[in-house]
Design an enzyme around this catalytic site. Structure first.
Site, mmCIF file in Angstrom:
data_model
loop_
_atom_site.group_PDB
_atom_site.id
_atom_site.type_symbol
_atom_site.label_atom_id
_atom_site.label_comp_id
_atom_site.label_asym_id
_atom_site.label_seq_id
_atom_site.Cartn_x
_atom_site.Cartn_y
_atom_site.Cartn_z
ATOM 1 N N SER A 361 100.540 43.762 40.627
ATOM 2 C CA SER A 361 100.045 44.877 39.834
ATOM 3 C C SER A 361 99.876 44.488 38.377
ATOM 4 C CB SER A 361 100.998 46.077 40.024
ATOM 5 O OG SER A 361 100.310 47.290 39.914
ATOM 6 N N ASP A 649 96.915 47.479 46.207
ATOM 7 C CA ASP A 649 98.017 47.060 45.350
ATOM 8 C C ASP A 649 99.310 47.048 46.161
ATOM 9 O OD1 ASP A 649 100.054 46.957 43.380
ATOM 10 O OD2 ASP A 649 98.765 47.967 41.923
#
Length: 820
Positions: A361, A649
């Site tokens: 991330s 993600d």
């Protein structure tokens, strides 16, 4: 990779050998107790038979009308490879002339239960839930066809491919050319990579299909007028069907196209074997490039450890411990804090002690920026830090200027023309690039290899999740996908492709169509797309009209621009973010779905496509380590059956990059856990421990005291002396513990310096909220200095942990001593 050569009965193939195909005969007998389709009539049932491992083949029985006890007595056969997991799907449908046929029941049957050469009768039942039953007979018989040469890692199997070349010839005069220009030739080979190809007859000269060599299928062709109202027009003519058998390999065939509009058109067909080398690497070990890097990096680490620990002799390669950085996500907060942590490690001379550097991330924004410089860890970090500080402080309105919007559209259109799928996540990637850099960064993941050539930097590892696109939540199905400059691949399947080929098209492990490697910003869009939810949901609403989308966004920007003279006394670091979230605005309405919204995923071609599950895949330790979904026991629903990957993600599941750190073959000795969560500094680590223990991965226990939970310090050490394979873990929560009172380790702040230590991490007006992408320069500096301090203040703990793991590596009394 293991190459296999012929021998053995089905289901008992020793490793290192190959297998002939077997003939599976299935006789659908009858069903009972099907009940009523509706209030007025009974069902009109038929059965569909399909084996995912026999692509392109689907059989259907006749329909028995108005019957709860249909009798079919129909026989079908499949040519199957018993080294793979063959699960037959038997689906009973109720035919409906008005609406779509209803699926009544579906039975799955593992064909390995059928004994060779013996007729097996089996009754499938839904009891105790219902009275429905289906009677089927099975017979497995050997064939005389030549054996297949297979490649397997005992989880996935790559089967032999054939290439069918089709040349179009015209034996008549060219007087018919004008007519042929109005005719289109469509060729279909179900189960092949290409499936369907079309071309105007006047220009068509050759086609090529790739399909399984052991596949029994057929090539179908249609010659149709291009002036008709579509492919299904009644004006179509020239239908042909050519059976393809494995025994026809290498033989040429000539087929006349039966078309009065184009006399003399014929097809020359020849099937030959494809190259045996795979472009997909099947194996769970580290790739050769990473192994070579490790040898180079250990030399750098050995010198750094000797200096940091003041050792009295050089370390041998097998004595060098493997140290990794494991950074969590957290948007701009993670990006900024990670710079501070790296800066401190650099000052302490400890950055060269690190071999692996993993992140997810927001942490990947720092990593991608740094690895654009092949010498980043050997120079000071002032340049990239200054760059990030400058762009975080800028207004983000520039990212939505008409010029930028035009450039985004142009690049997305170019990607589509190249054959690369485009989604909202790709748009987010371009917006993110603009926000962080204000310019196009022409960098690619494979180019980061330059930073590893001499072992001068740690090896960067990025992580994402592959999920199901529609029918399952992320928590119900997720698969770890690892990215490194060397290769991209699935930890669960042991399948990897070179980084420069990620996004290209593959079939059965072979490269079919090479596409341009994406710029790294598009990978950042994958790695950090949790942050795209609010932005892209808004864009979805704003772009509902393809013609008006620019004007709508320009109008919105104009509205925001009138607020640019907001009072300087505003407590929020990003007034832009606050304005966008004001109740009643269009964007606020669009953002409302954020917390409950679905993950946004990025589409890319599936490089596992066509590969088939090994007969014993579920029992392989390497697979089961990462298998945490009910679908893992249903091979027909695993990722190799999907045409594309859906990547999100990794923070949608766990805000950790630990799977890369704990991959077999790496065996890290010490992990520096850099945690950028604010509300619960141990939660991610405790979740990771639970997950790893459930997967059988060695991981130390994480048991902070109640006092530490309430008032965490800068550094914690977790280890498990009873498990030598578990890494030592140094955990660094993002806290303001002693920094508020100390300007440097051991240096008390004066009364005048105390305000500089009041970094607001968790307050209501904190500038470090997850989705804030704009910092004041002083806020950036405070967070950077805090992170720098927390590592420097933990120097003794880091050095002691290094001594501990170094002692593990040196047998007996072989630990080098400290210089006097």
């Amino acid at each position: 990779m293991d190459r296999l050569t012929p021998r053995g009965p089905p289901g008992h193939l020793p490793q290192g050998e190959a297998s002939v195909c077997w003939r599976l005969t299935v006789r659908v007998l009858e069903a009972r107790g099907l009940g009523w389709a509706d209030m007025l009539s009974k069902a009109d049932p038929y059965v569909v038979l399909q084996l995912p491992t026999v692509p392109g083949i689907k059989f259907k029985t006749k329909t028995v009308t108005n019957s709860s006890h249909p009798v079919w007595n129909e026989t079908f056969s499949f040519l199957i490879q018993t080294l793979v997991k063959n699960v037959l799907e038997l689906s009973i449908y109720d035919e409906d002339s008005v609406t779509e046929d209803d699926l009544c029941f579906k039975f799955l049957y593992d064909i390995s239960e059928v004994p060779p050469g013996k007729l097996l009768r089996k009754t499938f039942s839904l009891r105790p839930q219902g009275q429905e039953e289906l009677d089927v007979e099975f017979l497995m018989e050997t064939t005389s066809d030549r054996p297949e040469n297979l490649i397997t890692n005992n989880v996935l199997v790559a089967r032999e491919l054939s290439c069918l070349d089709v040349c179009v010839e015209n034996t008549k005069s060219t007087a018919m050319d004008s007519n042929q220009d109005n005719l289109e030739l469509e060729l279909v080979l179900k189960g092949s990579y290409e499936d369907t190809q079309r071309s105007t007859l006047g220009t068509a000269s050759a086609f090529r299909f790739h399909y399984m060599a052991a596949q029994e299928t057929e090539l179908s062709g249609h010659l149709r007028s291009s002036k008709s109202n579509g492919w299904n027009s009644d004006n179509s003519a020239g239908h042909l069907t050519v059976p393809l058998r494995p025994s026809a390999m290498g033989k040429e065939m000539t087929i006349d196209v039966p078309a009065t509009d184009a006399p003399g058109v014929r097809l020359q067909l020849k099937a030959e074997g494809c190259p045996k080398e795979l472009a997909v690497r099947l194996g769970f070990d580290l790739c050769a490039e990473e192994k070579a890097f490790l040898s180079r990096r250990k030399q750098v680490v050995a010198r750094a450890l000797k200096k940091a620990l003041q050792l009295d002799r050089d370390l041998q390669e097998d004595e060098v411990p493997i140290v990794g950085i494991m950074a969590t996500g957290g948007g701009a907060r993670a990006m900024t804090s990670l710079y501070g942590h790296l800066l401190a490690l650099k000052k302490l001379g400890l950055l060269d002690c690190v071999t692996y550097f993993s992140g997810i991330s927001g942490a990947t924004w720092t990593m991608a920026q740094l690895y654009g410089d092949p010498e980043w860890s050997q120079t000071n970090l002032e340049g990239p830090i200054r760059h990030t500080r400058e762009h975080l402080a800028k207004s983000k309105l520039e990212a939505f200027s008409p010029e930028r919007l035009t450039s985004y559209r142009q690049e997305l259109e170019w990607r589509a023309e190249q054959g690369l799928p485009t989604t909202f996540v790709d748009l987010w990637a371009l917006v993110l690039e603009s926000m962080l850099h204000s310019q196009v960064m022409d960098q690619k993941l494979s180019e980061q290899r330059a930073a590893l050539e001499r072992g001068q930097n740690p090896l960067p590892l990025y992580l994402s999740l592959n999920v199901k696109e529609n029918n399952l939540e992320t928590l119900d199905f997720k698969e770890w996908v690892e990215f490194s400059p060397y290769e991209v691949g699935f930890l669960k399947y042991g399948a990897f492709v070179p980084a420069e080929l990620f996004g290209s098209e593959f079939f059965m492990g072979q490269l079919m169509k090479r596409l341009p490697e994406s710029r790294i910003c598009f990978l950042e869009g994958i790695w950090s797309n949790v942050f795209s939810l609010n932005l892209l949901d808004a864009w979805y609403d704003l772009t509902s009209s393809s013609e008006a989308w620019k004007q709508q966004i320009k109008d919105k920007i104009g509205h925001l621009g009138r607020k640019e003279d907001a009072p300087a006394t505003s407590k929020a670091s990003s007034w832009l973010e606050d304005l966008w979230l004001q109740p009643g605005t269009a964007l606020a309405q669009a953002f409302k779905g954020f917390l409950t919204g679905r993950p946004l995923y990025q589409h890319t071609s599936n490089f596992l496509q066509g590969l088939q599950p090994h007969q014993d895949y579920c029992n392989q330790k390497n697979f089961s380590t990462w298998a945490d979904s009910q679908l893992d026991s249903t091979p027909g629903q695993l990722t190799p059956q999907e045409p594309r990957l859906c990547l999100v993600d990794a923070a949608y599941f766990l805000n950790t990059s630990s799977p890369s750190m704990l991959r077999p073959g790496r065996r890290l000795d010490l992990i520096l856990s850099l945690d950028y969560n604010l509300s619960s500094p141990f939660e991610t680590l405790q979740q990771t421990e639970v997950y790893c223990r459930g997967r059988g991965l060695p991981f130390p226990g994480v048991e902070p005291s109640p006092q530490d939970q309430g008032q965490p310090k800068e550094c914690y050490l977790f280890s498990d002396p009873t498990c030598p394979d578990a890494p030592v873990l140094l955990h660094f929560p993002l806290v303001n513990a002693s920094f508020k009172d100390h300007s440097a380790p051991g240096v008390q702040r004066s009364p005048a310096e105390l305000p500089a230590g009041q970094v607001d991490l968790t307050g209501a007006t904190s500038p470090y909220t997850l989705f804030n992408m704009t910092y004041k320069e002083e806020d950036f500096d405070c967070l950077l200095q805090l992170s720098d301090y927390n590592i420097q203040n933990s120097q003794d703990a880091i050095l002691q942990a290094l001594r501990t793991v170094l002692k593990r590596q040196a047998p007996g009394d072989g630990l080098p001593g400290a210089q006097p």
